[in-house]
Design a protein around this motif. Sequence first.
Motif, PDB file in Angstrom:
ATOM      1  N   PRO A  34       0.822  -1.228   0.000  1.00 47.84           N
ATOM      2  CA  PRO A  34       0.000   0.000   0.000  1.00 47.84           C
ATOM      3  C   PRO A  34       0.852   1.272   0.000  1.00 47.84           C
ATOM      4  O   PRO A  34       0.528   2.239  -0.708  1.00 47.84           O
ATOM      5  CB  PRO A  34      -0.826  -0.125   1.291  1.00 47.84           C
ATOM      6  CG  PRO A  34      -0.886  -1.591   1.559  1.00 47.84           C
ATOM      7  CD  PRO A  34       0.435  -2.156   1.083  1.00 47.84           C
ATOM      8  N   THR A  38       0.890   4.147  -2.936  1.00 46.56           N
ATOM      9  CA  THR A  38       0.628   5.550  -2.592  1.00 46.56           C
ATOM     10  C   THR A  38       1.708   6.440  -3.200  1.00 46.56           C
ATOM     11  O   THR A  38       1.433   7.522  -3.743  1.00 46.56           O
ATOM     12  CB  THR A  38       0.587   5.714  -1.053  1.00 46.56           C
ATOM     13  OG1 THR A  38      -0.413   4.830  -0.547  1.00 46.56           O
ATOM     14  CG2 THR A  38       0.275   7.127  -0.636  1.00 46.56           C
ATOM     15  N   TYR A 212     -13.231   1.088  -3.067  1.00 45.71           N
ATOM     16  CA  TYR A 212     -12.688   0.230  -2.011  1.00 45.71           C
ATOM     17  C   TYR A 212     -13.197   0.744  -0.672  1.00 45.71           C
ATOM     18  O   TYR A 212     -13.324   1.963  -0.488  1.00 45.71           O
ATOM     19  CB  TYR A 212     -11.158   0.255  -2.017  1.00 45.71           C
ATOM     20  CG  TYR A 212     -10.558  -0.451  -3.219  1.00 45.71           C
ATOM     21  CD1 TYR A 212     -10.111  -1.751  -3.116  1.00 45.71           C
ATOM     22  CD2 TYR A 212     -10.464   0.186  -4.450  1.00 45.71           C
ATOM     23  CE1 TYR A 212      -9.576  -2.410  -4.223  1.00 45.71           C
ATOM     24  CE2 TYR A 212      -9.939  -0.458  -5.556  1.00 45.71           C
ATOM     25  CZ  TYR A 212      -9.495  -1.755  -5.430  1.00 45.71           C
ATOM     26  OH  TYR A 212      -8.979  -2.391  -6.518  1.00 45.71           O
ATOM     27  N   LEU A 216      -9.087   0.307   3.073  1.00 43.67           N
ATOM     28  CA  LEU A 216      -8.553   0.565   1.730  1.00 43.67           C
ATOM     29  C   LEU A 216      -9.254   1.721   1.007  1.00 43.67           C
ATOM     30  O   LEU A 216      -9.031   1.935  -0.187  1.00 43.67           O
ATOM     31  CB  LEU A 216      -8.639  -0.716   0.883  1.00 43.67           C
ATOM     32  CG  LEU A 216      -7.863  -1.901   1.439  1.00 43.67           C
ATOM     33  CD1 LEU A 216      -8.073  -3.125   0.554  1.00 43.67           C
ATOM     34  CD2 LEU A 216      -6.384  -1.591   1.537  1.00 43.67           C
ATOM     35  N   PHE A 219      -7.655   3.901  -1.582  1.00 40.51           N
ATOM     36  CA  PHE A 219      -7.138   3.299  -2.807  1.00 40.51           C
ATOM     37  C   PHE A 219      -8.180   3.194  -3.917  1.00 40.51           C
ATOM     38  O   PHE A 219      -7.928   2.610  -4.961  1.00 40.51           O
ATOM     39  CB  PHE A 219      -6.528   1.923  -2.510  1.00 40.51           C
ATOM     40  CG  PHE A 219      -5.294   2.036  -1.658  1.00 40.51           C
ATOM     41  CD1 PHE A 219      -4.058   2.267  -2.248  1.00 40.51           C
ATOM     42  CD2 PHE A 219      -5.361   1.962  -0.276  1.00 40.51           C
ATOM     43  CE1 PHE A 219      -2.906   2.419  -1.475  1.00 40.51           C
ATOM     44  CE2 PHE A 219      -4.231   2.105   0.501  1.00 40.51           C
ATOM     45  CZ  PHE A 219      -3.004   2.330  -0.096  1.00 40.51           C
TER      46      PHE A 219
END
Length: 223
Positions: A34, A38, A212, A216, A219
């Motif tokens: 993650p 990002t 999401y 999440l 995202f």
Amino acid sequence: MFIKVVNPNTTWSMTATMGPPSIESHYDEALAVPGILTEIEKGERDGVDGYVIACFGDPGLDAARELAGGPVVGIAEAAMHTAAVLGRGFSVVTTLARTTGRAWDLAHRYGMRDACRGVHACDLPVLALDSDPDARKIVTEACLDALYEDGSDAIVLGCAGMADLCAHISAEIGVPVVDGVAAATLTVQSLVTMGLATGKRGEFAAPPPKRYAGLLDGFTTGG
Ligand code: 5HY
């Protein structure tokens, strides 16, 4: 040219807001992704031309390729391809024994089954590369052992944290020693110079728009 080197462990980069302090298990690797994605997202907004994923497990490489317009290269991928043109076979020297399976998986994935003669652990945790005063000696000895055991022509250093050992080890053991961070960065530079980037026609097209939820939420793709 703007190349972004994403260091998935928060210890060395000091820039990632999310991620494990070192990556030496599948769990660490999954939790690093993650933060990597990002950084790629941010890079796209900042006009980055290409990216390096600077962790030897090449975590999140395929997903990063879906997000990025420019080329994305992993350090294991670049180091193995570079070592493969320096001789018939190379050995990988990594940190903990538990990471050797992942290095083998990547060697297979990158078509290096023949060129990769062995994957060896020096039994140092990633963070000990910085803190253990004997780290340089331990890694150098592991490289020398690997060379003779495998009969290889070159060494691939299996951790971004070993980058600064490259010149010393090469001088000590007398064969080319490849640091993936340099190899990947220069590969990206070459690709951008040639006007080449990830093929976006199929598998690596931008991910489909999707909402999401929960953890999440940030995202969510496609606005
Ligand atoms: C790396 N871990 O390159 C990997 C290497 C390893 O934090 N940076 C990390 O030991 O698997």
